[in-house]
Motif scaffolding. Structure first.
Motif, PDB file in Angstrom:
ATOM      1  N   VAL A 263       0.838  -1.200   0.000  1.00 41.35           N
ATOM      2  CA  VAL A 263       0.000   0.000   0.000  1.00 41.35           C
ATOM      3  C   VAL A 263       0.872   1.249   0.000  1.00 41.35           C
ATOM      4  CG1 VAL A 263      -1.635   1.322   1.413  1.00 41.35           C
ATOM      5  CG2 VAL A 263      -1.934  -1.127   1.123  1.00 41.35           C
ATOM      6  N   ALA A 264       2.025   1.164   0.641  1.00 42.33           N
ATOM      7  CA  ALA A 264       2.898   2.332   0.819  1.00 42.33           C
ATOM      8  C   ALA A 264       3.782   2.625  -0.382  1.00 42.33           C
ATOM      9  CB  ALA A 264       3.765   2.140   2.059  1.00 42.33           C
ATOM     10  N   LEU A 265       3.672   1.867  -1.431  1.00 48.20           N
ATOM     11  CA  LEU A 265       4.536   2.118  -2.592  1.00 48.20           C
ATOM     12  C   LEU A 265       4.379   3.543  -3.112  1.00 48.20           C
ATOM     13  CD1 LEU A 265       4.328  -1.270  -4.502  1.00 48.20           C
ATOM     14  CD2 LEU A 265       6.213  -0.369  -3.136  1.00 48.20           C
ATOM     15  N   TRP A 266       3.206   4.120  -2.946  1.00 50.59           N
ATOM     16  CA  TRP A 266       2.969   5.487  -3.397  1.00 50.59           C
ATOM     17  C   TRP A 266       3.403   6.516  -2.361  1.00 50.59           C
ATOM     18  CZ3 TRP A 266      -0.283   8.098  -0.158  1.00 50.59           C
ATOM     19  CH2 TRP A 266      -1.091   7.314   0.670  1.00 50.59           C
ATOM     20  N   ARG A 267       3.747   6.072  -1.152  1.00 54.11           N
ATOM     21  CA  ARG A 267       4.143   6.988  -0.077  1.00 54.11           C
ATOM     22  C   ARG A 267       5.565   7.509  -0.295  1.00 54.11           C
ATOM     23  NH1 ARG A 267       1.009   6.985   4.692  1.00 54.11           N
ATOM     24  NH2 ARG A 267      -0.633   5.424   4.632  1.00 54.11           N
ATOM     25  N   SER A 268       5.968   8.373   0.616  1.00 53.26           N
ATOM     26  CA  SER A 268       7.310   8.948   0.537  1.00 53.26           C
ATOM     27  C   SER A 268       8.359   7.849   0.658  1.00 53.26           C
ATOM     28  CB  SER A 268       7.505   9.973   1.661  1.00 53.26           C
ATOM     29  OG  SER A 268       7.694   9.308   2.901  1.00 53.26           O
ATOM     30  N   GLY A 269       9.519   8.138   0.164  1.00 52.94           N
ATOM     31  CA  GLY A 269      10.619   7.182   0.226  1.00 52.94           C
ATOM     32  C   GLY A 269      10.966   6.791   1.653  1.00 52.94           C
ATOM     33  N   ARG A 270      10.861   7.744   2.553  1.00 55.61           N
ATOM     34  CA  ARG A 270      11.201   7.483   3.950  1.00 55.61           C
ATOM     35  C   ARG A 270      10.224   6.486   4.584  1.00 55.61           C
ATOM     36  NH1 ARG A 270      13.959  11.596   7.367  1.00 55.61           N
ATOM     37  NH2 ARG A 270      14.439  10.396   9.204  1.00 55.61           N
ATOM     38  N   GLU A 271       8.926   6.652   4.345  1.00 50.81           N
ATOM     39  CA  GLU A 271       7.928   5.731   4.886  1.00 50.81           C
ATOM     40  C   GLU A 271       8.090   4.341   4.282  1.00 50.81           C
ATOM     41  OE1 GLU A 271       4.111   7.484   4.236  1.00 50.81           O
ATOM     42  OE2 GLU A 271       4.480   9.091   5.670  1.00 50.81           O
ATOM     43  N   ARG A 272       8.273   4.315   2.981  1.00 47.67           N
ATOM     44  CA  ARG A 272       8.446   3.035   2.287  1.00 47.67           C
ATOM     45  C   ARG A 272       9.680   2.307   2.825  1.00 47.67           C
ATOM     46  NH1 ARG A 272       7.509   4.743  -2.504  1.00 47.67           N
ATOM     47  NH2 ARG A 272       9.621   5.423  -2.960  1.00 47.67           N
ATOM     48  N   ALA A 273      10.769   3.049   2.973  1.00 48.00           N
ATOM     49  CA  ALA A 273      12.015   2.448   3.480  1.00 48.00           C
ATOM     50  C   ALA A 273      11.837   1.941   4.915  1.00 48.00           C
ATOM     51  CB  ALA A 273      13.148   3.462   3.418  1.00 48.00           C
ATOM     52  N   ALA A 274      11.149   2.733   5.749  1.00 53.22           N
ATOM     53  CA  ALA A 274      10.927   2.328   7.141  1.00 53.22           C
ATOM     54  C   ALA A 274      10.091   1.054   7.195  1.00 53.22           C
ATOM     55  CB  ALA A 274      10.249   3.450   7.920  1.00 53.22           C
ATOM     56  N   LEU A 275       9.024   0.990   6.395  1.00 53.43           N
ATOM     57  CA  LEU A 275       8.177  -0.203   6.372  1.00 53.43           C
ATOM     58  C   LEU A 275       8.936  -1.415   5.839  1.00 53.43           C
ATOM     59  CD1 LEU A 275       4.770   1.312   5.224  1.00 53.43           C
ATOM     60  CD2 LEU A 275       5.186   0.070   7.347  1.00 53.43           C
TER      61      LEU A 275
END
Length: 192
Positions: free
Chosen positions: A86-98
């Protein structure tokens, strides 16, 4: 000197053996007495009291605590994996954290699985070594869970809050599992 009545003689001889044959504390008492000094006593009591398997010995208790932790770690891992897509569209930081958190939780699941396997195969001659392994692996699982949370500094508040809630719960039951393993180790495997 008066003779001792026979029934009195037999009753005094039978009392110690009746007390010795009395079963040990019921499972709920074992859980309660074990959880009372845990870091999260109410969570410990709640999760282990509702556990569906047998808990008659310290070994059963340690295994149950690890199984609870493993189930929660798997559930959190699944939740995180679904959120990464779901987070693929989110910011790079959120995606990386997840993504990092998914990896950390997978490692935690592996460590807890190894621990459970070790607890299922305890042997007298290698008990101390096996308990050392179990403590080390559960401690590593806790570290992975903490590291997962560390990656969410600076991430959107809602995402961080959702993940923190799930991972903190896993970390608490993992801490309970470590406590039960330590109690089993202290018992020397008595009534394993």
């Amino acid at each position: 000197m008066k003779p001792i009545p026979l029934f009195l003689l037999f009753s005094t001889l039978l009392l110690p053996s009746a007390a010795a044959s009395k079963p040990s504390a019921p499972p709920k008492d074992l859980i309660r007495s074990s959880c009372i000094n845990d870091c999260y006593p109410s969570l410990c009591l709640r999760t282990l009291s509702s556990y569906s398997g047998p808990i008659n010995t310290p070994r059963d208790l340690a295994q149950a605590a690890v199984k609870v932790s493993l189930a929660r770690a798997r559930k959190a891992s699944s939740y995180l994996t679904n959120n990464v897509t779901v987070a693929l569209w989110r910011s790079g930081r959120e995606r990386a954290a997840l993504t990092d958190c998914v990896e950390q939780m997978a490692e935690s699941v592996d460590e807890l699985s190894r621990t459970l396997s070790e607890l299922k195969h305890l042997r007298g001659e290698t008990f101390e070594f096996q308990m050392s392994n179990a403590r080390t692996w559960v401690s590593a699982a806790l570290t992975y869970e903490d590291t997962c949370l560390d990656g969410f500094e600076g991430v959107e508040k809602k995402v961080k809050s959702d993940v923190k809630k799930k991972i903190t719960n896993v970390a608490k039951v993992t801490s309970n599992a470590l406590y039960m393993i330590r109690k089993l180790d202290e018992s020397g495997g008595v009534n394993r």
